[in-house]
Design a protein around this motif. Structure first.
Motif, short mmCIF file in Angstrom:
data_model
loop_
_atom_site.label_atom_id
_atom_site.label_comp_id
_atom_site.label_asym_id
_atom_site.label_seq_id
_atom_site.Cartn_x
_atom_site.Cartn_y
_atom_site.Cartn_z
N ILE A 4 48.14 5.28 -4.69
CA ILE A 4 49.46 5.75 -5.43
C ILE A 4 49.49 7.13 -5.53
N ASP A 5 50.46 7.74 -4.86
CA ASP A 5 50.66 9.24 -4.76
C ASP A 5 52.03 9.36 -5.30
N ILE A 6 52.12 9.74 -6.57
CA ILE A 6 53.33 9.96 -7.39
C ILE A 6 54.24 11.18 -6.46
N GLY A 7 53.50 12.11 -6.30
CA GLY A 7 54.17 13.28 -5.92
C GLY A 7 54.76 13.11 -4.38
N LYS A 8 54.07 12.50 -3.25
CA LYS A 8 54.50 11.97 -2.20
C LYS A 8 55.75 11.02 -2.10
N LYS A 9 55.83 10.20 -3.40
CA LYS A 9 56.95 9.28 -3.85
C LYS A 9 57.92 10.18 -3.93
N VAL A 10 57.82 11.13 -4.91
CA VAL A 10 58.86 11.95 -5.37
C VAL A 10 59.57 12.68 -4.23
N GLU A 11 58.74 13.27 -3.48
CA GLU A 11 59.13 14.09 -2.19
C GLU A 11 60.11 13.17 -1.50
N LYS A 12 59.69 11.81 -1.11
CA LYS A 12 60.00 11.00 0.01
C LYS A 12 61.54 10.55 -0.60
N PHE A 13 61.72 10.26 -2.01
CA PHE A 13 63.03 10.08 -2.64
C PHE A 13 63.92 11.06 -2.48
N LYS A 15 63.97 13.65 -0.16
CA LYS A 15 64.49 13.93 1.04
C LYS A 15 65.30 12.78 1.37
N ALA A 16 64.99 11.48 0.97
CA ALA A 16 66.11 10.45 1.35
C ALA A 16 67.29 10.74 0.55
N LYS A 17 67.37 11.51 -0.41
CA LYS A 17 68.71 11.73 -1.29
C LYS A 17 69.25 12.95 -0.80
N GLY A 18 68.71 13.68 0.27
CA GLY A 18 69.18 14.88 0.81
C GLY A 18 69.25 16.07 -0.12
N LEU A 19 68.31 16.07 -1.24
CA LEU A 19 68.07 17.19 -1.95
C LEU A 19 67.05 18.26 -1.45
N SER A 20 67.28 19.56 -1.86
CA SER A 20 66.37 20.54 -1.69
C SER A 20 65.34 20.17 -2.97
N SER A 21 64.21 21.05 -2.86
CA SER A 21 63.07 21.19 -4.08
C SER A 21 63.78 21.69 -5.28
N ARG A 22 64.61 23.08 -4.95
CA ARG A 22 65.22 23.63 -5.87
C ARG A 22 66.60 22.71 -6.60
N GLU A 23 67.18 22.08 -5.58
CA GLU A 23 68.30 21.11 -6.38
C GLU A 23 67.91 20.27 -7.10
N LEU A 24 66.83 19.68 -6.69
CA LEU A 24 66.19 18.50 -7.69
C LEU A 24 65.26 18.97 -8.90
N LEU A 35 58.00 21.34 -9.66
CA LEU A 35 58.19 20.27 -8.78
C LEU A 35 57.22 20.35 -7.53
N SER A 36 57.00 21.46 -7.04
CA SER A 36 56.40 21.84 -5.86
C SER A 36 54.89 21.17 -6.21
N GLN A 37 54.27 21.62 -7.38
CA GLN A 37 53.09 21.09 -7.68
C GLN A 37 52.98 19.43 -7.75
N ILE A 38 54.01 19.04 -8.50
CA ILE A 38 54.13 17.59 -8.68
C ILE A 38 54.01 16.68 -7.09
N GLU A 39 54.78 17.53 -6.21
CA GLU A 39 54.91 16.89 -4.70
C GLU A 39 53.80 17.14 -4.17
N ARG A 40 52.92 18.29 -4.37
CA ARG A 40 51.70 18.35 -3.59
C ARG A 40 50.40 17.62 -4.12
N GLY A 41 50.64 17.08 -5.69
CA GLY A 41 49.64 16.37 -6.16
C GLY A 41 49.03 17.05 -6.81
N LEU A 42 49.20 18.51 -7.08
CA LEU A 42 48.46 19.49 -7.89
C LEU A 42 48.84 19.27 -9.26
#
Length: 181
Positions: A4-13, A15-24, A35-42
């Motif tokens: 399980i990599d929660i950050g990769k899932k957040v990033e995948k969802f 991008k699928a929604k068409g949102l930038s990191s700043r928008e989300l 958000l960047s730290q979450i997506e990178r697993g940090l």
């Protein structure tokens, strides 16, 4: 739970929604750097942050916690199929293994051979389909001859036996749930 990599899932969802990191980040009311730290697993998000992210991304919260599936493990090549011999019957596993709720195998019954001395029962429910030849199937006190193209459903705990009194081998494809052998 190791895949399980929660950050990769957040990033995948995201991008699928068409949102930038700043928008989300803005929608979820967290900083873009968090958000960047979450997506990178940090950083690991709290449950409340996960719930907010799920709502913003329009996905169920539990979808972040599902293990990733390595799809290459789902494919079984003909020459890599696991086989086993029980007495003189051969079983070739069509499904990759016995994990999960369903297993499918091909049983080959040589002429003048049976699956057992007498009908046996087990907890798994079966559906069987005759691919080649013909075979007798004993279901409790009844006996049926199944030919190529015929199928049978065997409820859990019903005593049954396969018998091939014929001159050609019988090949039966069957699925069992839950997997029992």
């Amino acid at each position: 739970m190791e895949n399980i990599d929660i950050g990769k899932k957040v990033e995948k969802f995201r991008k699928a929604k068409g949102l930038s990191s700043r928008e989300l980040a803005k929608l979820a009311e967290i900083t873009p750097s968090m958000l960047s730290q979450i997506e990178r697993g940090l950083a690991n998000p709290s449950i409340s942050t996960l719930k907010i992210l799920a709502k913003c991304l329009d996905v169920p919260t539990f979808s972040f916690l599902l293990e990733e599936i390595n799809t290459s493990h789902l494919v079984v090549r003909l020459n890599e199929r696991k086989t086993m011999k029980v007495k003189e019957l051969t079983y070739s596993l069509v499904s990759p293994d016995f994990t999960g709720n369903l297993a499918t195998a091909i049983m080959e019954v040589p002429p003048m051979k049976s699956s057992s001395e007498s009908p046996l029962a087990h907890k798994g429910e079966e559906v069987a389909y005759v691919l080649e030849g013909k075979i007798k199937v004993y279901l409790e006190e009844e006996v049926y001859v199944l030919e190529k193209g015929d199928s049978v459903k065997i409820p859990s705990h019903l005593k049954h036996k396969w018998d091939n009194p014929f001159e050609e081998k019988a090949v039966i494809l069957f699925s069992v749930t839950p997997p029992v052998f």
